[in-house]
Write a protein that holds these residues in place. Structure first.
Motif, PDB file in Angstrom:
ATOM      1  N   ALA A  26       0.228   6.125   3.844  1.00  0.00           N
ATOM      2  CA  ALA A  26      -1.198   6.011   4.165  1.00  0.00           C
ATOM      3  C   ALA A  26      -1.406   6.030   5.670  1.00  0.00           C
ATOM      4  CB  ALA A  26      -1.765   4.722   3.577  1.00  0.00           C
ATOM      5  N   ALA A  49      -4.573   6.358   8.963  1.00  0.00           N
ATOM      6  CA  ALA A  49      -5.988   6.181   9.295  1.00  0.00           C
ATOM      7  C   ALA A  49      -6.174   6.407  10.783  1.00  0.00           C
ATOM      8  CB  ALA A  49      -6.463   4.782   8.899  1.00  0.00           C
ATOM      9  N   GLY A  72       0.829  -1.203   0.000  1.00  0.00           N
ATOM     10  CA  GLY A  72       0.000   0.000   0.000  1.00  0.00           C
ATOM     11  C   GLY A  72       0.859   1.246   0.000  1.00  0.00           C
ATOM     12  N   ASP A  73       0.220   2.395   0.024  1.00  0.00           N
ATOM     13  CA  ASP A  73       0.905   3.677   0.064  1.00  0.00           C
ATOM     14  C   ASP A  73       1.733   3.765   1.351  1.00  0.00           C
ATOM     15  OD1 ASP A  73       1.723   6.303   0.220  1.00  0.00           O
ATOM     16  OD2 ASP A  73      -0.259   7.178  -0.076  1.00  0.00           O
ATOM     17  N   ALA A 114      -9.978   7.596   7.109  1.00  0.00           N
ATOM     18  CA  ALA A 114      -8.667   8.057   6.635  1.00  0.00           C
ATOM     19  C   ALA A 114      -8.311   9.389   7.291  1.00  0.00           C
ATOM     20  CB  ALA A 114      -8.678   8.214   5.121  1.00  0.00           C
ATOM     21  N   ALA A 160      -7.193   2.601  -0.405  1.00  0.00           N
ATOM     22  CA  ALA A 160      -8.159   3.684  -0.190  1.00  0.00           C
ATOM     23  C   ALA A 160      -9.526   3.253  -0.697  1.00  0.00           C
ATOM     24  CB  ALA A 160      -7.698   4.951  -0.902  1.00  0.00           C
ATOM     25  N   THR A 161     -10.579   3.657   0.026  1.00  0.00           N
ATOM     26  CA  THR A 161     -11.949   3.399  -0.397  1.00  0.00           C
ATOM     27  C   THR A 161     -12.705   4.732  -0.422  1.00  0.00           C
ATOM     28  OG1 THR A 161     -12.825   3.088   1.838  1.00  0.00           O
ATOM     29  CG2 THR A 161     -11.846   1.163   0.760  1.00  0.00           C
ATOM     30  N   GLY A 216     -12.990   5.668   3.361  1.00  0.00           N
ATOM     31  CA  GLY A 216     -11.866   5.617   4.288  1.00  0.00           C
ATOM     32  C   GLY A 216     -10.716   4.778   3.766  1.00  0.00           C
ATOM     33  N   VAL A 217     -10.202   3.891   4.625  1.00  0.00           N
ATOM     34  CA  VAL A 217      -9.068   3.035   4.278  1.00  0.00           C
ATOM     35  C   VAL A 217      -9.422   1.598   4.638  1.00  0.00           C
ATOM     36  CG1 VAL A 217      -6.634   2.532   4.665  1.00  0.00           C
ATOM     37  CG2 VAL A 217      -7.423   4.893   4.704  1.00  0.00           C
ATOM     38  N   SER A 218      -9.224   0.694   3.698  1.00  0.00           N
ATOM     39  CA  SER A 218      -9.467  -0.728   3.933  1.00  0.00           C
ATOM     40  C   SER A 218      -8.166  -1.401   4.361  1.00  0.00           C
ATOM     41  CB  SER A 218     -10.000  -1.391   2.658  1.00  0.00           C
ATOM     42  OG  SER A 218     -10.024  -2.798   2.801  1.00  0.00           O
ATOM     43  N   GLU A 264     -12.381  -1.631   8.023  1.00  0.00           N
ATOM     44  CA  GLU A 264     -12.289  -0.355   7.322  1.00  0.00           C
ATOM     45  C   GLU A 264     -12.221   0.756   8.362  1.00  0.00           C
ATOM     46  OE1 GLU A 264     -14.717   2.199   3.946  1.00  0.00           O
ATOM     47  OE2 GLU A 264     -14.476   0.038   3.756  1.00  0.00           O
TER      48      GLU A 264
END
Length: 368
Positions: free
Chosen positions: A114, A116, A110-111, A228, A151-152, A155-157, A225
């Motif tokens: 990132a 959350a 992932g990023d 973010a 990313a969703t 938010g963030v999964s 989830e």
């Protein structure tokens, strides 16, 4: 005559006292580690530390499970850089994996930046439970732990995956039968951790499932989830807002040592007093920025000592006082604040709780 059942608070008190003693053992171990010991003596010290940490982990997990069953799980979300979470999983388990003849592989997908809003401690507990199961699966080889972040729209999964050793596995057990099998093979600590990990994921609105392939290893998967946050809002590791000189007041030598070790960990200096009367005399000088005050002590207890400090002349009377107590229910805490204290920290002390109380009291003193 039928025996009277022991009240629930008795078991809670026993658990709290055992946990506090384990904190004291670990503080003493830290002091010994700073001395030059021979290889055999150091191995004994390391063994004591690992045993004490194991007891503490078991007590914490059991207390968490009880709380979940009675009141539900409380989550404390904070800004969290998710790559750091994977790094912490690696750091927590690398040595244990090596000691059990496994290779632990931790990956992050992932990023890198990132972030959350998540409960870091609870997410780590979830990985702890799944990895412990995999490490005890009975085979030899590699255990793979992965965290995939995406990313969703909302938010963030997070998808966590733990795959066990190729020649291990648990067969078809699931639910209670699986937990009984874990307890029989790995002990109560791992079984409690596994149960807690599943409850944590459920409390976050996610699910845990297992994927099995004939002739291959089992994979445990959880998905949640989270909201973010911008990467720049990642976790802060601030220590106390400024170097402070702290007076630690407690009649128990082990408790004093634990408190002093934590205070020094936050880059503060400290002195100690063994009861309230000594604390009042020490505070009279006005040289302390903050006082950590035990409540129950001989000669003069913490409440009486605080009132006496508030009656001192000059700057000494305004020194922030934080109560240290094993009894921090709302009514008692309110009484301590009414006596002139500035905050309450429950024993056994958790570093993050003490740090937050230090920050708040010092900042309030600067703006007063």
């Amino acid at each position: 005559m039928a025996s009277m059942p022991l009240p629930e608070f008795f078991f809670d008190r026993v658990t709290a006292d055992i946990r506090q003693e384990m904190e004291g053992v670990l503080a003493l171990v830290d002091r010994l580690t700073n001395r030059r010991l021979g290889p055999e003596a150091q191995a004994c010290v390391d063994g004591i530390a690992e045993a004490a940490k194991g007891v503490r982990r078991l007590l914490d997990s059991a207390a968490d499970l009880k709380t979940v069953a009675v009141d539900g799980l409380t989550l404390r979300p904070e800004p969290l850089r998710l790559r750091d979470l994977a790094d912490e999983v690696q750091a927590r388990w690398q040595a244990k994996a090596a000691a059990t003849a496994f290779t632990l592989l931790v990956s992050y997908d992932g990023d890198p930046e990132a972030a959350a809003m998540g409960d870091r401690a609870r997410l780590l507990q979830t990985f702890d439970g799944l990895i412990a199961e995999a490490l005890g699966s009975g085979g030899r080889g590699a255990v793979e732990a992965g965290l995939k972040v995406a990313a969703t729209a909302s938010g963030v999964s997070l998808e966590g995956r733990v795959r066990g050793a190729p020649d291990g596995g648990w067969g078809a057990e699931d639910g209670d039968a699986r937990l009984r099998a874990i307890e029989a093979r790995l002990g109560l600590e791992v079984a409690v951790g596994a149960m807690l990990g599943r409850r944590i994921v459920e409390a976050m609105g996610g699910e845990v499932r297992r994927e099995t392939t004939p002739g291959a290893s089992e994979t445990l998967v959880f998905r949640v989830e989270l909201p973010a946050v911008a990467p720049r809002e990642g976790v802060s590791h601030d220590i106390a807002p400024r170097p402070a000189h702290v007076l630690v007041v407690d009649d128990n030598a082990t408790n004093r040592m634990v408190a002093q070790s934590l205070v020094e960990m936050f880059d503060c200096t400290c002195e100690a007093a063994e009861d309230g009367a000594e604390a009042v005399e020490a505070a009279r000088s006005g040289r302390f920025d903050l006082i950590l005050m035990d409540i129950r002590m001989p000669r003069m207890d913490g409440v009486a000592a605080t009132r006496a400090i508030r009656a001192l002349p000059g700057r000494a009377a305004t020194t922030p006082v934080i109560a240290l107590t094993a009894n921090a229910d709302p009514d008692e805490a309110e009484a301590y604040l009414a006596a002139g204290m500035n905050g309450v920290v429950e024993k056994p002390m958790k570093p993050e709780h003490l740090l937050e109380a230090l920050k708040r009291a010092l900042r309030e003193a600067e703006t007063a």
